[in-house]
Design a protein around this motif. Structure first.
Motif, short mmCIF file in Angstrom:
data_model
loop_
_atom_site.label_atom_id
_atom_site.label_comp_id
_atom_site.label_asym_id
_atom_site.label_seq_id
_atom_site.Cartn_x
_atom_site.Cartn_y
_atom_site.Cartn_z
N GLY A 1 63.23 32.75 32.95
CA GLY A 1 63.17 31.80 31.65
C GLY A 1 64.22 30.92 31.70
O GLY A 1 64.18 29.94 30.64
N ASP A 2 65.05 30.79 32.28
CA ASP A 2 66.26 29.88 32.44
C ASP A 2 65.28 28.43 32.98
O ASP A 2 64.90 28.42 34.02
CB ASP A 2 67.09 30.28 33.71
N PRO A 3 65.68 27.41 31.98
CA PRO A 3 65.04 26.01 32.51
C PRO A 3 65.43 25.77 34.06
O PRO A 3 64.80 24.85 34.63
CB PRO A 3 65.45 24.98 31.72
N LEU A 4 66.55 26.15 34.48
CA LEU A 4 66.93 25.67 35.60
C LEU A 4 66.77 26.65 36.73
O LEU A 4 67.22 26.82 37.96
CB LEU A 4 68.45 25.25 35.62
N HIS A 5 65.80 27.59 36.60
CA HIS A 5 65.63 28.88 37.32
C HIS A 5 65.24 28.16 38.95
O HIS A 5 65.79 28.99 39.79
CB HIS A 5 64.53 29.70 36.97
N ALA A 6 64.17 27.40 39.18
CA ALA A 6 64.11 27.18 40.41
C ALA A 6 65.22 26.66 41.44
O ALA A 6 65.50 27.02 42.42
CB ALA A 6 63.19 25.93 40.49
N ALA A 7 66.23 26.06 40.69
CA ALA A 7 67.46 25.41 41.53
C ALA A 7 68.20 26.83 41.51
O ALA A 7 68.85 26.90 42.64
CB ALA A 7 68.17 24.41 40.78
N ARG A 8 68.41 27.61 40.77
CA ARG A 8 69.47 28.80 40.45
C ARG A 8 68.91 29.73 41.68
O ARG A 8 69.74 30.34 42.26
CB ARG A 8 69.41 29.30 39.23
N ALA A 9 67.79 30.20 41.79
CA ALA A 9 67.18 31.04 42.70
C ALA A 9 67.40 30.54 44.06
O ALA A 9 67.59 31.35 44.90
CB ALA A 9 65.55 31.03 42.50
N ARG A 10 67.52 29.23 44.48
CA ARG A 10 67.81 28.86 45.90
C ARG A 10 69.44 28.52 45.87
O ARG A 10 69.90 28.31 47.39
CB ARG A 10 67.22 27.47 46.10
N GLU A 11 70.26 29.01 44.92
CA GLU A 11 71.62 28.51 45.25
C GLU A 11 72.21 29.46 46.01
O GLU A 11 71.79 30.73 46.33
CB GLU A 11 72.47 28.77 43.70
N ARG A 12 73.31 28.99 46.83
CA ARG A 12 73.88 29.81 47.77
C ARG A 12 75.52 29.36 47.59
O ARG A 12 75.82 28.16 47.43
CB ARG A 12 73.70 29.64 49.31
#
Length: 387
Positions: free
Chosen positions: A365-376
């Motif tokens: 539900g986070d608007p930035l989920h796509a980026a956060r899921a790829r974060e390292r």
């Protein structure tokens, strides 16, 4: 000191204004209570009025939540693109506007930090943690009554509980106690990277600099790993005091020296290992706490890299701990970071990578989920020599 004035029950009232996030005092104060609806309160907040709560304390929290739901419902209806940078900027703008509106609800603190409202909690210890001891002498103008935003007061209460109970740090096997306004070590991935990365082989007990120490957690981990001496720096006075207190609790005060400094300790000393976990997102912070996350134009990061060679021993190395979220948001490319490292006369001699384990990484539900899921989170090993 900013003074605010209002009329209440036919009498003129005066108080001091205090907002840790630097918010300006409202020019108009409207008294509200349990009879005020969220719709009316939100309309007054949008007009710029400060909303002085005089009802049941728990109902103030309910009103704030109701206002927040209305704000987020309106935000959700606004058109959004799919480009990461635009989403990030829109999200930051939404959060800033939301915080400003909810911060219009204000609470009056008495000179001894008590709250004269029904079912109000005892916040004296939490406020002393933030503001220090109450003033002894009464001000003839304000009576030392203080108005503060309700969201900040609730934040003080939560921060004080963290400070009192501490946060369990698995790599230390004990707790670190954060302070209000000091970035808390709740993300384990960067702690594990520092706990597991091989120490430099140039000396048996390296001299370590921990730049921007915050709570002192990385300094403590490195001291426990066998550093001969750790000098931990921070520009935030609260962080310096917080780290010093943590070192005392952990029995490390003789080996970890915490000093106030703008990045580097005074003198011409060099370190065998320099560790820095700078703010990782280029952007402007909106509060003191956000200084640990947002770095306008990557100023802190760039300064650290540019000045690093002057503070390393010839065989020493640095560990730059940096989330790559900015890359996935289109705010800083990997090439830009590597070029900056090379321009400072540094070489990458290795890196270790950890996936995030915080809740936002899996929040669809986070608007930035796509980026956060790829974060390292990356531990970059840097040196002035070729590895």
């Amino acid at each position: 000191m900013t003074i605010v004035n209002w009329t209440e029950s036919g009498a003129q009232r005066t108080a001091r204004w205090r907002a840790e996030n630097g918010a300006s005092a409202p020019s108009v104060i409207v008294v509200i209570d349990d009879q005020t609806s969220a719709t009316v309160a939100l309309r007054l907040a949008r007009s710029g009025s400060g909303l002085l709560w005089r009802g049941d304390f728990h109902n103030a929290r309910q009103l704030m939540r109701a206002m927040d739901r209305r704000i987020q419902q309106r935000t959700a209806r606004a058109p959004r693109g799919s480009e990461p940078t635009g989403l990030f900027r829109a999200n930051r703008k939404d959060r800033s506007q939301r915080a400003a509106l909810l911060g219009r609800i204000v609470i009056a603190l008495e000179p001894d930090y008590t709250i004269r409202l029904r079912r109000a909690p005892d916040v004296r210890a939490a406020c002393e943690h933030v503001f220090g001891q109450p003033l002894v002498e009464r001000d003839d103008v304000t009576g030392d009554v203080m108005l503060i935003p309700l969201p900040e007061l609730l934040g003080f209460i939560g921060a004080y509980e963290w400070h009192r109970k501490g946060i369990e740090i698995a790599s230390l096997g004990t707790r670190i106690h954060p302070a209000c306004g000091v970035f808390a070590p709740t993300r384990n991935e960067y702690l594990d990277l520092v706990a597991e990365a091989p120490l430099p082989s140039c000396v048996d007990h390296p001299i370590v600099f921990d730049i921007g120490t915050g709570t002192g957690v990385l300094a403590a981990i490195l001291a426990r790993r066998g550093a001969g001496e750790v000098i931990a720096t921070d520009l935030n006075p609260r962080a310096v005091q917080c780290a010093q207190e943590n070192m005392q609790r952990l029995g490390l005060a003789e080996r970890v020296h915490v000093v106030m400094a703008d990045l580097w300790p005074e003198g011409n000393r060099r370190a065998d290992l320099i560790v820095c976990n700078p703010p990782w997102i280029p952007g402007r912070p909106t509060s003191a706490l956000e200084l640990g996350i947002y770095d306008p134009e990557s100023t802190v990061l760039n300064r650290f890299l540019d000045e690093l060679p002057d503070h390393l021993t010839p065989e020493g190395e640095a560990w730059l701990l940096l989330s790559d979220l900015a890359e996935h948001l289109g705010l800083r490319s990997r090439d830009t970071l590597l070029q900056r490292i090379a321009a400072a006369g540094l070489m990458v001699t290795g890196k270790r990578v950890a996936a995030p384990r915080h809740s936002r990484a899996t929040d669809s539900g986070d608007p930035l989920h796509a980026a956060r899921a790829r974060e390292r989170t990356v531990l970059w090993r840097l040196s002035t020599r070729c590895g």
